[in-house]
Design a protein around this motif. Structure first.
Motif, PDB file in Angstrom:
ATOM      1  N   ILE A  26       0.818  -1.185   0.071  1.00  0.00           N
ATOM      2  CA  ILE A  26       0.051  -0.060   0.268  1.00  0.00           C
ATOM      3  C   ILE A  26       0.828   1.211   0.014  1.00  0.00           C
ATOM      4  CG2 ILE A  26      -1.898   1.463   1.365  1.00  0.00           C
ATOM      5  CD1 ILE A  26      -3.217  -1.326   1.943  1.00  0.00           C
ATOM      6  N   PRO A  27       1.786   1.612   0.859  1.00  0.00           N
ATOM      7  CA  PRO A  27       2.461   2.712   0.834  1.00  0.00           C
ATOM      8  C   PRO A  27       3.465   2.831  -0.387  1.00  0.00           C
ATOM      9  CG  PRO A  27       3.424   1.364   2.547  1.00  0.00           C
ATOM     10  CD  PRO A  27       1.977   0.578   2.119  1.00  0.00           C
ATOM     11  N   LEU A  28       3.811   1.714  -1.007  1.00  0.00           N
ATOM     12  CA  LEU A  28       4.467   1.658  -2.280  1.00  0.00           C
ATOM     13  C   LEU A  28       3.783   1.906  -3.465  1.00  0.00           C
ATOM     14  CD1 LEU A  28       6.335  -1.756  -1.553  1.00  0.00           C
ATOM     15  CD2 LEU A  28       7.533   0.457  -1.777  1.00  0.00           C
ATOM     16  N   ALA A  29       2.457   1.392  -3.515  1.00  0.00           N
ATOM     17  CA  ALA A  29       1.660   1.851  -4.547  1.00  0.00           C
ATOM     18  C   ALA A  29       1.063   3.278  -4.469  1.00  0.00           C
ATOM     19  CB  ALA A  29       0.517   1.083  -4.436  1.00  0.00           C
ATOM     20  N   THR A  30       1.084   3.827  -3.322  1.00  0.00           N
ATOM     21  CA  THR A  30       0.772   5.324  -2.866  1.00  0.00           C
ATOM     22  C   THR A  30       1.824   6.069  -3.470  1.00  0.00           C
ATOM     23  OG1 THR A  30      -0.490   4.774  -1.086  1.00  0.00           O
ATOM     24  CG2 THR A  30       0.138   6.921  -1.232  1.00  0.00           C
ATOM     25  N   ALA A  31       3.162   5.850  -3.210  1.00  0.00           N
ATOM     26  CA  ALA A  31       4.151   6.490  -3.417  1.00  0.00           C
ATOM     27  C   ALA A  31       4.502   6.571  -5.287  1.00  0.00           C
ATOM     28  CB  ALA A  31       5.339   6.018  -2.763  1.00  0.00           C
ATOM     29  N   LEU A  32       4.116   5.126  -5.634  1.00  0.00           N
ATOM     30  CA  LEU A  32       4.346   5.273  -7.188  1.00  0.00           C
ATOM     31  C   LEU A  32       3.242   5.812  -7.806  1.00  0.00           C
ATOM     32  CD1 LEU A  32       5.895   3.523  -9.290  1.00  0.00           C
ATOM     33  CD2 LEU A  32       4.590   1.577  -8.847  1.00  0.00           C
ATOM     34  N   SER A  33       2.005   6.036  -7.326  1.00  0.00           N
ATOM     35  CA  SER A  33       0.902   6.804  -7.623  1.00  0.00           C
ATOM     36  C   SER A  33       1.274   8.362  -8.046  1.00  0.00           C
ATOM     37  CB  SER A  33      -0.213   6.679  -7.092  1.00  0.00           C
ATOM     38  OG  SER A  33      -1.468   7.261  -7.410  1.00  0.00           O
ATOM     39  N   MET A  34       1.781   8.669  -6.906  1.00  0.00           N
ATOM     40  CA  MET A  34       2.343  10.192  -6.595  1.00  0.00           C
ATOM     41  C   MET A  34       3.468  10.489  -7.710  1.00  0.00           C
ATOM     42  SD  MET A  34       2.080  10.734  -2.682  1.00  0.00           S
ATOM     43  CE  MET A  34       2.313  12.350  -2.629  1.00  0.00           C
ATOM     44  N   GLN A  35       4.351   9.361  -8.015  1.00  0.00           N
ATOM     45  CA  GLN A  35       5.456   9.641  -8.839  1.00  0.00           C
ATOM     46  C   GLN A  35       4.858   9.488 -10.464  1.00  0.00           C
ATOM     47  OE1 GLN A  35       8.713   9.433  -7.874  1.00  0.00           O
ATOM     48  NE2 GLN A  35       9.402   9.978 -10.029  1.00  0.00           N
ATOM     49  N   THR A  36       3.996   8.813 -10.769  1.00  0.00           N
ATOM     50  CA  THR A  36       3.526   8.529 -11.885  1.00  0.00           C
ATOM     51  C   THR A  36       2.161   9.290 -12.486  1.00  0.00           C
ATOM     52  OG1 THR A  36       2.260   6.560 -11.673  1.00  0.00           O
ATOM     53  CG2 THR A  36       4.668   6.381 -12.038  1.00  0.00           C
ATOM     54  N   GLY A  37       1.439   9.514 -11.495  1.00  0.00           N
ATOM     55  CA  GLY A  37       0.163  10.178 -11.817  1.00  0.00           C
ATOM     56  C   GLY A  37      -0.965   8.842 -11.991  1.00  0.00           C
ATOM     57  N   LEU A  38      -0.757   7.814 -11.920  1.00  0.00           N
ATOM     58  CA  LEU A  38      -1.531   6.617 -12.011  1.00  0.00           C
ATOM     59  C   LEU A  38      -2.395   6.302 -10.964  1.00  0.00           C
ATOM     60  CD1 LEU A  38       0.842   4.098 -13.758  1.00  0.00           C
ATOM     61  CD2 LEU A  38      -1.231   5.048 -14.756  1.00  0.00           C
ATOM     62  N   PRO A  39      -3.569   6.083 -11.086  1.00  0.00           N
ATOM     63  CA  PRO A  39      -4.415   5.698  -9.708  1.00  0.00           C
ATOM     64  C   PRO A  39      -3.851   4.618  -9.000  1.00  0.00           C
ATOM     65  CG  PRO A  39      -5.526   5.162 -11.582  1.00  0.00           C
ATOM     66  CD  PRO A  39      -4.304   6.017 -12.149  1.00  0.00           C
TER      67      PRO A  39
END
Length: 173
Positions: free
Chosen positions: A70-83
């Motif tokens: 979950i924190p990884l997906a959240t950080a990656l979302s913030m990095q890429t703009g993907l939901p």
């Protein structure tokens, strides 16, 4: 931060020795305490940057697995703009009773995001659950592959598997 520097910092922050029972039930004399690198904003940002390089162009969303993904997906979302969406180990029995939180559109292509892969038991279960719920899953990205057979199990489910680091790479740092 270079990938080599990141590997060194992950190892310094989260590589523990001793006797540990893994999720699989196996006993190991070392453990990657993912919460130590996931709770460090500098390391988490650098990891997300490396994970972004591994995302396939077909990705429509990030499926972070409970709890470490979950924190990884959240950080990656913030990095890429993907939901990003959050995948529970089992659906809630109250409220919306969702397995996947965050409003993913049925039929969309999600990339599973995980922290450390050993035997991939829970990852494989989650892939099957996500697919059964009507989503496409063809790729899994993890921070660390312990090289204990999990990658082969993921591939056997018809997914590609891309770790940021393998155990072999981290042992060299």
């Amino acid at each position: 931060m270079t990938k080599t520097e990141l590997a060194k910092q992950i190892r310094e922050a989260s590589y523990l020795t001793g006797e540990f029972t893994l999720r699989s039930g196996n006993i190991s004399n070392f453990y990657w305490d993912k919460y130590r690198f996931e709770s460090d904003p500098v390391l988490l940002r650098a990891i997300a940057k490396e994970m972004a390089k591994l995302l396939p162009s077909t990705c429509e969303g990030l499926a972070g697995l409970e709890l470490g993904g979950i924190p990884l997906a959240t950080a990656l979302s913030m990095q890429t703009g993907l939901p990003c969406f959050y995948v529970r180990k089992e659906a809630k029995t109250y409220g919306t009773c969702n397995l996947i939180e965050g409003g993913a559109t049925e039929g969309s292509t999600l990339v599973v995001i995980e922290d450390v892969i050993t035997t991939a038991g829970q990852v494989c279960t989650s892939i099957e659950q996500i697919r059964a719920a009507g989503y496409n899953v063809e790729h899994v990205i993890a921070v660390i592959d312990r090289e204990a057979g999990g990658g082969a199990k993921i591939v056997a489910l018809g997914c590609s598997f891309a770790p940021v680091f393998t155990l072999t790479e981290l042992e060299r740092k």
